[in-house]
Scaffold this motif. Structure first.
Motif, mmCIF file in Angstrom:
data_model
loop_
_atom_site.group_PDB
_atom_site.id
_atom_site.type_symbol
_atom_site.label_atom_id
_atom_site.label_comp_id
_atom_site.label_asym_id
_atom_site.label_seq_id
_atom_site.Cartn_x
_atom_site.Cartn_y
_atom_site.Cartn_z
ATOM 1 N N TYR A 1 -0.202 -1.646 10.983
ATOM 2 C CA TYR A 1 1.063 -2.295 11.328
ATOM 3 C C TYR A 1 2.035 -1.164 12.086
ATOM 4 O O TYR A 1 2.055 -0.129 11.618
ATOM 5 N N VAL A 2 2.834 -1.596 13.089
ATOM 6 C CA VAL A 2 3.609 -0.834 13.703
ATOM 7 C C VAL A 2 4.400 -0.518 12.848
ATOM 8 O O VAL A 2 5.186 -1.709 12.101
ATOM 9 N N ASN A 3 5.486 0.595 12.681
ATOM 10 C CA ASN A 3 6.571 0.900 11.636
ATOM 11 C C ASN A 3 7.662 0.516 12.274
ATOM 12 O O ASN A 3 8.472 1.100 13.024
ATOM 13 N N ILE B 1 8.022 8.238 4.981
ATOM 14 C CA ILE B 1 7.954 6.612 5.032
ATOM 15 C C ILE B 1 7.900 6.229 3.554
ATOM 16 O O ILE B 1 8.314 5.074 3.325
ATOM 17 N N GLN C 1 2.384 4.228 1.270
ATOM 18 C CA GLN C 1 2.038 5.079 2.480
ATOM 19 C C GLN C 1 1.772 6.400 2.453
ATOM 20 O O GLN C 1 2.639 7.172 1.739
ATOM 21 N N THR D 1 0.790 -1.105 0.136
ATOM 22 C CA THR D 1 0.248 -0.152 0.044
ATOM 23 C C THR D 1 0.998 1.355 0.118
ATOM 24 O O THR D 1 1.640 1.261 0.843
ATOM 25 N N VAL E 1 -0.386 7.272 11.688
ATOM 26 C CA VAL E 1 0.050 7.129 10.447
ATOM 27 C C VAL E 1 0.756 8.480 10.027
ATOM 28 O O VAL E 1 1.825 8.184 9.132
ATOM 29 N N ASN E 2 0.344 9.455 9.938
ATOM 30 C CA ASN E 2 0.744 10.612 9.525
ATOM 31 C C ASN E 2 2.169 10.660 10.190
ATOM 32 O O ASN E 2 3.172 11.314 9.477
ATOM 33 N N GLU E 3 2.275 10.533 11.462
ATOM 34 C CA GLU E 3 3.641 10.558 12.017
ATOM 35 C C GLU E 3 4.458 9.830 11.937
ATOM 36 O O GLU E 3 5.658 9.301 12.098
ATOM 37 N N GLY E 4 4.070 8.437 11.033
ATOM 38 C CA GLY E 4 4.886 7.545 10.249
ATOM 39 C C GLY E 4 5.016 6.336 11.499
ATOM 40 O O GLY E 4 6.047 5.682 11.544
ATOM 41 N N HIS F 1 -5.764 -2.089 7.254
ATOM 42 C CA HIS F 1 -5.112 -2.815 8.528
ATOM 43 C C HIS F 1 -3.698 -2.103 9.032
ATOM 44 O O HIS F 1 -3.305 -1.327 8.188
ATOM 45 N N ASN G 1 2.549 8.657 4.592
ATOM 46 C CA ASN G 1 3.470 9.735 5.003
ATOM 47 C C ASN G 1 4.849 9.673 4.040
ATOM 48 O O ASN G 1 5.211 8.822 3.525
ATOM 49 N N LEU H 1 1.848 1.800 9.836
ATOM 50 C CA LEU H 1 1.899 1.545 8.243
ATOM 51 C C LEU H 1 0.486 1.094 7.912
ATOM 52 O O LEU H 1 -0.208 0.391 8.856
ATOM 53 N N VAL H 2 0.039 1.385 6.848
ATOM 54 C CA VAL H 2 -1.281 1.066 6.564
ATOM 55 C C VAL H 2 -1.274 -0.091 5.473
ATOM 56 O O VAL H 2 -0.294 0.041 4.717
ATOM 57 N N ASP H 3 -2.334 -0.906 5.469
ATOM 58 C CA ASP H 3 -2.545 -1.918 4.446
ATOM 59 C C ASP H 3 -3.825 -1.920 4.100
ATOM 60 O O ASP H 3 -4.487 -2.339 4.609
ATOM 61 N N GLU H 4 -3.954 -1.267 3.014
ATOM 62 C CA GLU H 4 -5.421 -1.072 2.458
ATOM 63 C C GLU H 4 -5.875 -2.058 1.739
ATOM 64 O O GLU H 4 -5.242 -2.631 0.674
ATOM 65 N N GLN H 5 -6.972 -2.748 2.078
ATOM 66 C CA GLN H 5 -7.607 -3.821 1.435
ATOM 67 C C GLN H 5 -8.979 -3.481 1.284
ATOM 68 O O GLN H 5 -9.488 -2.664 1.799
#
Lengths: 180, 524
Positions: free
Chosen positions: B517-519, A23, A18, A16, B500-503, B515, A20, B506-510
């Motif tokens: 996830y920690v970065n 990132i 990201q 996906t 998410v904006n701060e990083g 979903h 940011n 992490l996003v996983d778009e389905q």
């Protein structure tokens, strides 16, 4: 084909784009590394835009951009972003027919390898055809053996620019090379 | 030495007075200061005056918990108004009743109302007779002995006649240590000034003893000079208005005092009721007494007759009592059922709430201040559980708007979103430091306590670490695992976006959803 890639290949957020920016930059460079890794392990010289390996001008195998084991695939706009990044960071060269040459070694590296081959085998001042160079028995075991002719042309151009090679052309196509 | 009429006021954490049962607020004045006699009372110079149906309450702005005092409206004899003159600000002069002579008229009131019961002993059969009429030599023939039917000479019974004023109210005497409520007849502790059950002001006579015995230690009155009150003269206190002219307060207090007098005169027993369980209230037990006194004929027949009527009367009373009892039992079981269904929600705070009505405030500013205080109290009590468990509160303004308007404002006029926002913005100014208005992600206004946003973000990160690939639904389920609905979807959404904006995430778009996830891999 994709089994030997590092574990991050199975990390779902990789697929996906990201939001940011910082990132995303890192995500893109992760992708670049993955593609290089993929091309190297599969000995692939060029890949289609869809992420499949092209051998003998036929695409084959599965796309790197599709991960069947975690059911993820990449969106087209993001895929184009990755290729852009590849080209920008000089890790790929886009050819006119939408095929990318993957530079898991830089062009300079290849040209110096070829030069080295000429010197070690004593072929200096002899005319060697491109076919001989890439497919001949004498280059077996060298990294550039089996290289895509177009990429080879690029490397030879570099040598010529440095004044070490004379290119023999026939019908605008480089057929042979003489290293001096 | 402070006046005994000053009383301690219980306040909420947000500086609103806690009202008694049956008490309602009438008007709020701000800002004002208190004087005893002519002297300023130290520490009570800047605050609000709440006028309620029972009290005049001063709530201090700086230390509402310790410096607030109240006056009972019942203690006020009269009020006078002194207008602004040069540097002297407008004042309300309140003359207080002298505590000593308070019980007089009230006691008299009761005495006149009660029927006099006279008792006399029959000289022949020694039976004790009762009558509500006055016995004298002239009308003696109207009173034959209930037992033997003989009319005795007045001289013979003159010694035994006892007039018994409190006969009908005998229980009052028996429990003189208790203080019976005039409204609901509950026997209160003599120390209480208001009925524990219904909040009615109790009769004074018993209270005055206790008031003299121990002045309330929680009331602290310190004067900056002599108050100039002379013993024997009427005592007075003053309320000085700092900004407004206070005329409105003066008028409402005088109105209230007038009304108070009027209601006091009225009979308070079963006030307003026309019937109890379909039985007419006019039907008094005196009827039965009448038959007793009506027995005028002499002889055994009349004795038998009186016996019969007595039996019939007893029957009627018993039947009535039984039917009353059964209906009472039915009601009781209904209440029990109701209580069981509501069992879980025990209401700790049964005090009537202050109704913050627009009309009670002179300016909109005051109204918003009061709304702000009420909001603070409301949020603190509504989200108390979350506060205890998590240590922080974070609610979007939209949620508060809906909750507050639905829970508190129905009947007293809804507040507008603009007013709510303004009220929330004033927490800090009013010294309500636990809550503040924050804007998260630069767009969503929230009321929060402490660094609640950081807290929820950390919690989300924790969940995402232990459970990678979590989505919004799962997150909200996990966060609200053990306590109801403390974290709303909206808040979690905002916190996720922020992460998410701060990083950090992490996003996983389905198609199935986003979903998280920690970065760990792409460190900025």
């Amino acid at each position: 084909m994709t089994e030997k890639l590092p574990p991050i290949y199975n990390f779902p957020p990789l697929y996906t784009c990201q939001p940011n920016v910082l990132i995303r930059e890192q995500q893109l460079s992760t992708w670049c590394d993955l593609i290089l890794d993929f091309a190297k392990t599969n000995n692939a010289w060029c890949m289609s835009q869809e992420g499949t390996v092209i051998k003998d001008s036929e695409s084959s195998g599965q796309s790197i951009f599709r991960n069947e084991s975690i059911q993820r695939s990449i969106s087209v706009p993001f895929r184009d972003q990755i290729w852009n990044k590849m080209v920008q960071s000089e890790k790929a060269i886009k050819s006119n027919n939408g095929v990318f040459f993957i530079l898991w070694r830089s062009v300079d590296y290849w040209s110096s390898q070829i030069l080295q081959w000429f010197e070690t085998t004593g072929k200096v001042n002899q005319v060697v055809t491109v076919y001989e160079l890439l497919e001949g028995d004498e280059t077996l075991g060298w990294e550039f053996h089996g290289m895509h002719p177009s990429l080879c042309e690029e490397s030879l151009q570099k040598l010529r620019d440095r004044g070490r090679a004379t290119l023999l052309k026939e019908q605008n196509k480089i057929m042979g090379v003489k290293v001096v | 030495m402070h006046l005994q009429q000053w009383h301690y006021v219980e306040t909420t954490a947000s500086g609103q007075p806690i009202l008694r049962e049956n008490e309602r607020d009438v008007y709020v004045e701000y800002p004002a200061g208190c004087y005893q006699g002519k002297a300023k009372i130290i520490g009570k110079q800047k605050g609000r005056i709440y006028l309620t149906s029972q009290r005049l309450i001063y709530i201090d702005d700086e230390k509402p918990m310790t410096n607030s005092v109240s006056l009972e409206i019942d203690d006020i004899a009269k009020v006078e108004y002194s207008s602004k003159f040069l540097r002297k600000s407008a004042r309300l002069i309140i003359y207080l009743k002298d505590i000593a002579d308070e019980s007089g008229p009230r006691a008299y009131n009761y005495a006149t109302k009660q029927p006099q019961v006279q008792r006399w002993t029959c000289p022949i059969c020694m039976a004790l007779n009762k009558t509500t009429k006055e016995i004298s030599v002239n009308n003696m023939h109207e009173f034959p002995c209930e037992n033997c039917g003989v009319v005795p000479d007045f001289d013979m019974i003159a010694d035994s006649i006892k007039s018994d004023q409190t006969g009908a109210f005998g229980e009052n005497d028996a429990s003189s240590s208790k203080n019976a409520c005039s409204m609901c007849t509950f026997l209160n502790q003599p120390l209480l000034s208001n009925c524990e059950m219904c909040g009615t002001r109790l009769p004074e006579k018993d209270r005055e003893l206790s008031a003299g015995a121990s002045p309330d230690k929680r009331v602290r009155i310190e004067l900056d000079s002599k108050d100039g009150l002379i013993p024997g003269e009427p005592v007075f206190v003053q309320i000085s208005f700092r900004m407004s002219d206070g005329v409105l307060l003066f008028q409402t207090v005088s109105n209230l005092l007038e009304n108070q007098e009027r209601t006091k005169i009225q009979d308070v027993f079963n006030k307003g009721a026309t019937s109890v369980n379909n039985a007419d209230l006019q039907l008094k037990s005196l009827q039965i007494l009448d038959t007793d006194s009506a027995l005028s004929k002499v002889g055994i027949t009349s004795l038998e007759k009186s016996q019969e009527t007595k039996l019939i009367n007893n029957d009627i009373i018993l039947n009535k009592a039984l039917s009353d009892l059964s209906s009472l039992m039915a009601l009781a079981s209904d209440i029990e059922k109701l209580y069981n269904t509501m069992g879980r929600k025990t209401d700790h705070n049964s005090h009537p709430l202050l109704t913050v009505d627009r009309e009670k405030f002179l300016t909109k500013d005051l109204f918003i201040d009061e709304i702000s205080r009420e909001l603070y109290g409301f949020i603190m009590s509504e989200f108390q559980e979350q506060k205890e468990k998590e240590g922080v509160i974070l609610i979007t303004l939209v949620d508060i708007y809906a909750l507050y308007n639905k829970a508190m404002r129905i009947g007293s006029g809804l507040v507008s979103p603009q007013e709510l926002k303004e009220a929330c913005g004033r927490f800090e100014k009013l010294g309500l430091n636990d809550l503040h208005l924050t804007r998260i992600n630069g767009r969503v206004l929230c009321v929060s306590s402490g660094d609640s946003f950081g807290f929820i973000k950390q919690k989300i990160l924790d969940v995402a670490t232990t459970d990678p690939g979590t989505d919004l639904l799962q997150l909200s389920q996990q966060l609200n695992d053990n306590n109801g609905n403390s974290w709303t979807m909206g808040i979690i959404m905002e916190a996720l976006n922020n992460c998410v904006n701060e990083g950090k995430l992490l996003v996983d778009e389905q198609i199935t959803g986003i979903h998280y996830y920690v970065n760990f891999d792409w460190i900025i």
